[in-house]
Design an enzyme around this catalytic site. Structure first.
Site, PDB file in Angstrom:
ATOM      1  N   HIS A  94      19.229  55.912  32.997  1.00 18.14           N
ATOM      2  CA  HIS A  94      19.245  54.627  33.698  1.00 18.14           C
ATOM      3  C   HIS A  94      18.703  54.757  35.120  1.00 18.14           C
ATOM      4  O   HIS A  94      18.046  53.843  35.619  1.00 18.14           O
ATOM      5  CB  HIS A  94      20.670  54.063  33.742  1.00 18.14           C
ATOM      6  CG  HIS A  94      21.003  53.211  32.568  1.00 18.14           C
ATOM      7  ND1 HIS A  94      20.707  51.878  32.512  1.00 18.14           N
ATOM      8  CD2 HIS A  94      21.609  53.501  31.399  1.00 18.14           C
ATOM      9  CE1 HIS A  94      21.118  51.376  31.355  1.00 18.14           C
ATOM     10  NE2 HIS A  94      21.662  52.353  30.654  1.00 18.14           N
ATOM     11  N   GLU A 127      33.035  54.681  32.546  1.00 21.16           N
ATOM     12  CA  GLU A 127      32.549  53.404  32.018  1.00 21.16           C
ATOM     13  C   GLU A 127      32.396  53.514  30.497  1.00 21.16           C
ATOM     14  O   GLU A 127      32.943  52.711  29.742  1.00 21.16           O
ATOM     15  CB  GLU A 127      31.202  53.074  32.660  1.00 21.16           C
ATOM     16  CG  GLU A 127      30.555  51.805  32.121  1.00 21.16           C
ATOM     17  CD  GLU A 127      29.131  51.624  32.630  1.00 21.16           C
ATOM     18  OE1 GLU A 127      28.637  50.486  32.561  1.00 21.16           O
ATOM     19  OE2 GLU A 127      28.508  52.610  33.076  1.00 21.16           O
ATOM     20  N   HIS A 128      31.630  54.501  30.046  1.00 19.66           N
ATOM     21  CA  HIS A 128      31.439  54.773  28.624  1.00 19.66           C
ATOM     22  C   HIS A 128      32.073  56.112  28.284  1.00 19.66           C
ATOM     23  O   HIS A 128      31.822  57.106  28.970  1.00 19.66           O
ATOM     24  CB  HIS A 128      29.951  54.878  28.263  1.00 19.66           C
ATOM     25  CG  HIS A 128      29.129  53.683  28.639  1.00 19.66           C
ATOM     26  ND1 HIS A 128      28.955  52.600  27.818  1.00 19.66           N
ATOM     27  CD2 HIS A 128      28.412  53.420  29.758  1.00 19.66           C
ATOM     28  CE1 HIS A 128      28.173  51.714  28.398  1.00 19.66           C
ATOM     29  NE2 HIS A 128      27.830  52.184  29.584  1.00 19.66           N
ATOM     30  N   HIS A 149      65.640  23.489  46.773  1.00 18.81           N
ATOM     31  CA  HIS A 149      65.580  24.035  45.422  1.00 18.81           C
ATOM     32  C   HIS A 149      66.902  23.801  44.696  1.00 18.81           C
ATOM     33  O   HIS A 149      66.932  23.325  43.551  1.00 18.81           O
ATOM     34  CB  HIS A 149      65.309  25.551  45.461  1.00 18.81           C
ATOM     35  CG  HIS A 149      63.879  25.934  45.693  1.00 18.81           C
ATOM     36  ND1 HIS A 149      63.218  25.638  46.840  1.00 18.81           N
ATOM     37  CD2 HIS A 149      63.001  26.624  44.908  1.00 18.81           C
ATOM     38  CE1 HIS A 149      61.989  26.128  46.781  1.00 18.81           C
ATOM     39  NE2 HIS A 149      61.830  26.729  45.606  1.00 18.81           N
TER      40      HIS A 149
END
Length: 441
Positions: A266, A334-335, A427
């Protein structure tokens, strides 16, 4: 083993050396943050003019402020120019990616009885708009168009914009336009890098301001996202590609080398490790790499060599499987590819990964392009807390509550006790006898 390859023995690393093996390029964004600041400021002030100027400067593309958007004619040209087999592959991938994300989509609303007469649940609805960032610097990525746009479409997002750097001729890549069309998206803009992030965060006359931006990018993109995070949801952290291949002794090391190159090619900013406790697998992988380089272009070889000979990749030989697994879980890749004849036997050992691909027939190539699960994955160790891009990233949950008369008393009594303990008078009053005066029988 090849001396030119980065080969690391885990047990010989000092704590500092081990930490360096865990780092990625986006770990130090300091230099990028400094350079991105003026880009974002210029886009915020000048809009389209600044976007076009930076596109000419960084992408060397002849883009003008009045031609940032893809036209209908651009889509027609792309369809005619794209090779039929590429168009067919895009259609095949789009169908699988759509099917996966349709199966992933949750029901629009659920409401369960929490206690007698009291119901609670969620309503799921799409976010209003999203910008899908599609990188280009080291190639063109129609797969990233599909992986970002298709789940957004499936989720029901009404306004989807694609931002992507143009080609040197000033046009958008043909396959990118065809992929966008396959995803049902027609708003595509010729800009990338920090200027694209700034454009969708601030909005320009041409490029719409979006509620969220998704998609992978360079450290420039990651840095820009960090600086505009108060203006736009910056989504899953997705920086340069990274992968770890874990191999036991049951597989051919040459196959591991073949797959190690997938993410390494890449770019020089990628990270890729083969992690194994088997010396024969490591040795076979190292010896096979030069042969595989011969089957690649010089550009991709240069990228892969930069990764595998540098501090962010190579082969890591571990004393045993336990230490290999510990390193991988610390890395949170990532992978992650489990290379084994019995990958399911190892699956439970791995706690942190953007995706896990099992066995010899599931290389990242299939996951990246056609299998169906999303390839936009958390990088930089974010897989410890973040997930793959999904329909959930394009949807939001609205909590729903409904208490009936039958269920009210039991809840009111307990809530009143907690409200008084925390000192919230209103409340407590809202669930006291005061309320009963105004309730109709």
């Amino acid at each position: 083993m090849s001396a030119a390859l980065n080969v690391v023995r885990l047990e010989r690393l000092s704590p500092d050396e081990r930490r360096r093996c865990l780092t990625r390029t986006e770990s130090d964004l300091g230099p990028y943050l400094e350079k991105v600041v003026p880009i974002i400021a210029a886009v915020a002030e000048e809009g389209d003019e600044a976007v076009a100027r930076f596109t000419r400067q960084f992408d060397k593309a002849p883009v003008t402020a009045d031609r940032l958007a893809a036209t209908p004619e651009d889509f027609i040209r792309a369809r005619k120019a794209l090779a039929p087999e590429v168009a067919e592959a895009i259609a095949f991938a789009a169908a699988n990616i759509t099917k996966f994300h349709q199966d992933q989509k949750p029901e629009e609303m659920w409401l369960h009885e929490i206690s007698p007469g009291a119901f609670a649940g969620d309503r799921i609805s799409a976010i209003p708009s999203v910008a899908c960032y599609v990188p280009r610097g080291k190639g063109s990525f129609p797969s990233s168009v599909m992986m970002t746009c298709i789940p957004a479409k499936v989720a029901g997002v009404e306004k989807i914009a694609v931002v992507t750097p143009p080609s040197p001729d000033g046009n958008i890549d043909d396959a990118t336009l065809v992929a966008a069309e396959a995803a049902g998206v027609t708003h595509v803009y010729k800009c990338g890098g920090a200027q694209a992030v700034a454009a969708v965060a601030h909005g320009t006359a041409t490029i719409p301001r979006c509620a969220k931006i998704v998609g992978p990018g360079s450290p420039w993109v990651v840095a820009a996202k960090r600086l505009v995070a108060d203006l736009i949801d910056t989504g899953t952290p997705a920086g340069p590609s990274e992968a770890i291949i874990f191999a036991d002794g049951t597989v051919d090391g040459r196959l591991c080398a073949l797959d190690l190159l997938i993410e390494a090619e890449h770019g020089a900013d990628s990270s890729a490790w083969l992690v194994t406790a088997d010396p024969e697998v490591a040795d076979a992988a190292a010896k096979a790499l030069p042969q595989f380089f011969k089957e690649m272009s010089p550009e991709r070889v240069a990228y892969a060599e930069a990764v595998l000979k540098g501090p962010q990749g190579g082969i890591m030989l571990c004393p045993d499987a336990k230490s290999a697994i510990a390193f991988i879980n610390d890395y949170a890749p990532e992978h992650l590819q489990i290379m084994s004849r019995e990958p399911m036997a190892w699956l439970g050992s791995f706690k942190h990964a953007g995706e896990i691909l099992l066995g010899e027939y599931t290389p990242s190539t299939l996951g990246n392009f056609v299998l169906g699960p999303n390839h936009v994955l958390p990088t930089g160790g974010w897989a410890k807390t973040a997930s793959a891009l999904s329909v959930f990233d394009f949807m939001k949950r609205t909590s729903i509550g409904h208490v009936t008369r039958m269920g009210y008393d039991a809840l009111a009594r307990q809530a009143r006790i907690i409200a008084r303990y925390e000192g919230f008078d209103a409340h407590a009053n809202a669930v006291s006898e005061l309320r009963r005066k105004f309730l109709k029988n």
